[in-house]
Enzyme design. Structure first.
Site, PDB file in Angstrom:
ATOM      1  N   ASN A   3       0.871  -1.172   0.000  1.00 51.10           N
ATOM      2  CA  ASN A   3       0.000   0.000   0.000  1.00 51.10           C
ATOM      3  C   ASN A   3       0.910   1.225   0.000  1.00 51.10           C
ATOM      4  O   ASN A   3       1.561   1.508   1.007  1.00 51.10           O
ATOM      5  CB  ASN A   3      -0.892  -0.023   1.251  1.00 51.10           C
ATOM      6  N   LYS A  23       0.092   4.300  -0.184  1.00 49.80           N
ATOM      7  CA  LYS A  23      -0.506   5.497   0.446  1.00 49.80           C
ATOM      8  C   LYS A  23      -0.261   6.705  -0.474  1.00 49.80           C
ATOM      9  O   LYS A  23      -0.350   6.559  -1.687  1.00 49.80           O
ATOM     10  CB  LYS A  23       0.059   5.670   1.860  1.00 49.80           C
ATOM     11  N   HIS A  59      -9.109   1.154   5.547  1.00 48.65           N
ATOM     12  CA  HIS A  59      -7.784   1.288   6.159  1.00 48.65           C
ATOM     13  C   HIS A  59      -7.896   2.236   7.358  1.00 48.65           C
ATOM     14  O   HIS A  59      -8.688   3.170   7.340  1.00 48.65           O
ATOM     15  CB  HIS A  59      -6.798   1.842   5.123  1.00 48.65           C
ATOM     16  N   GLU A  73      -6.203   4.622   8.292  1.00 52.99           N
ATOM     17  CA  GLU A  73      -6.028   6.052   7.977  1.00 52.99           C
ATOM     18  C   GLU A  73      -7.309   6.628   7.390  1.00 52.99           C
ATOM     19  O   GLU A  73      -7.621   7.804   7.582  1.00 52.99           O
ATOM     20  CB  GLU A  73      -4.836   6.218   7.019  1.00 52.99           C
ATOM     21  N   GLU A 115      -4.521  -4.941  10.890  1.00 47.39           N
ATOM     22  CA  GLU A 115      -3.471  -3.945  11.031  1.00 47.39           C
ATOM     23  C   GLU A 115      -3.641  -3.223  12.364  1.00 47.39           C
ATOM     24  O   GLU A 115      -4.444  -2.292  12.469  1.00 47.39           O
ATOM     25  CB  GLU A 115      -3.563  -2.909   9.904  1.00 47.39           C
ATOM     26  N   GLY A 167       3.460   2.231  10.561  1.00 50.56           N
ATOM     27  CA  GLY A 167       4.421   3.304  10.334  1.00 50.56           C
ATOM     28  C   GLY A 167       5.208   3.698  11.574  1.00 50.56           C
ATOM     29  O   GLY A 167       5.901   4.705  11.583  1.00 50.56           O
ATOM     30  N   SER A 190       4.310  -2.195  10.030  1.00 51.50           N
ATOM     31  CA  SER A 190       5.774  -2.282  10.105  1.00 51.50           C
ATOM     32  C   SER A 190       6.314  -3.656   9.696  1.00 51.50           C
ATOM     33  O   SER A 190       7.291  -4.145  10.274  1.00 51.50           O
ATOM     34  CB  SER A 190       6.273  -1.896  11.509  1.00 51.50           C
TER      35      SER A 190
HETATM   36  O1  G3H Z   1      -1.422  -0.552   4.664  1.00 53.80           O
HETATM   37  C1  G3H Z   1      -0.319  -0.678   5.189  1.00 53.80           C
HETATM   38  C2  G3H Z   1      -0.143  -0.441   6.598  1.00 53.80           C
HETATM   39  O2  G3H Z   1      -0.728   0.747   7.010  1.00 53.80           O
HETATM   40  C3  G3H Z   1       1.226  -0.680   7.146  1.00 53.80           C
HETATM   41  O3  G3H Z   1       2.091   0.404   6.954  1.00 53.80           O
HETATM   42  P1  G3H Z   1       3.623   0.250   7.432  1.00 53.80           P
HETATM   43  O4  G3H Z   1       4.132  -1.014   6.839  1.00 53.80           O
HETATM   44  O5  G3H Z   1       4.319   1.469   6.896  1.00 53.80           O
HETATM   45  O6  G3H Z   1       3.605   0.195   8.928  1.00 53.80           O
END
Ligand code: G3H
Length: 257
Positions: free
Chosen positions: A9, A11, A95, A97, A167, A173, A213
């Site tokens: 993803n 983003k 998601h 976010e 998640e 993140g 992460s």
């Molecule tokens: O969609 C992906 C997740 O929000 C994980 O993000 P991350 O791997 O940067 O922690």
């Protein structure tokens, strides 16, 4: 048998030129013989560039969101049909976010799942608790509420293709991955809820990804857990080398179920 799914993803990262470059680099590494399913979800404007640069590879493209209506006066929004026409196979829904910054509710997530299905897209439905919720010992309640709100009343036909992504918000993140054991515990709980709410068949066949992460150095441990069927990767999916390494690890571990 649940085929592993490694999804990235992006983003709000990588415009068309960076996406094209990423696609060319990944293609050059060679992906043909890998066993896991591979998915990348770039920003809308980069879908075409990424898709073209990965032509001839098994990498599939997904949207990061869709509107719950098929079309209309919704400035700034994208429909499932548009994603489909642009070459998407999957779409992320709910998601954290989107839930946090755009106030998406479980009802809206449910409506978007129906819309995605009608548009011919496979939903990847995201759920997960916040740090506060975990510390208050209500992870199970939160996961149960999110699952019921999103999935209750869905037809077996939709449930057969739908993918879930656990998640934990506190791991996104932050560099703080849930331990493989913590993730497995919640994945097993999700599978139990699926069995109670739908059927043994759906519980055993639904793929549940872990996100938060996930990186080359923890992918093997996470993917080795019985109920973790793939990863939804944010930061580490932005670098070709890291993403490719994780796909390779998943390939070594093959399928689940
Ligand atoms: O969609 C992906 C997740 O929000 C994980 O993000 P991350 O791997 O940067 O922690």
């Amino acid at each position: 048998m649940r085929r592993l799914l490694i999804a990235g993803n992006w983003k709000m990262n990588h415009g068309p030129s960076q996406s094209r470059e990423f696609g060319r680099d990944l293609k050059a590494k060679g992906l043909q013989d890998f066993s896991p399913e591979i998915l990348l979800c770039p920003p809308y404007v980069s879908i075409q560039a990424l898709r073209e640069s990965l032509e001839g590879t098994p990498v599939q493209i997904g949207g990061q969101n869709l509107h719950q209506e098929p079309k209309g006066a919704y400035t700034g929004e994208i429909s499932g049909e548009m994603l489909k026409e642009a070459g998407c196979v999957y779409v992320l829904i709910g998601h954290s976010e989107r839930r946090q910054y755009f106030h998406e509710t479980d009802d809206l997530v449910h409506a978007k799942i129906l819309r995605a299905h009608d548009a011919g897209l496979i939903p990847v439905v995201c759920i997960g608790e916040t740090l506060e919720e975990r510390e208050n010992g209500i992870t199970k309640d939160v996961i149960t509420r999110q699952l019921k709100g999103a999935l209750e009343g869905l037809s077996p036909e939709i449930m057969k293709t739908l993918v879930l992504a656990y998640e934990p918000v506190w791991a996104i993140g932050t560099g703080k991955t849930a331990t493989a054991g913590q993730a497995q515990e919640v994945h097993a709980m999700i599978r139990k809820i699926l069995k109670e709410s739908f059927s043994t068949e759906i519980s055993e066949n639904t793929r549940i990804l872990y996100g938060g992460s996930a990186k080359p150095n923890n992918a093997e441990e996470l993917l080795s857990e019985a109920d973790i069927d793939g990863l939804l990767i944010g930061g580490a999916s932005l670098k070709t080398e890291d993403f490719y390494t994780i796909i390779g690890i998943a390939h070594q571990l093959t399928n689940k179920g």
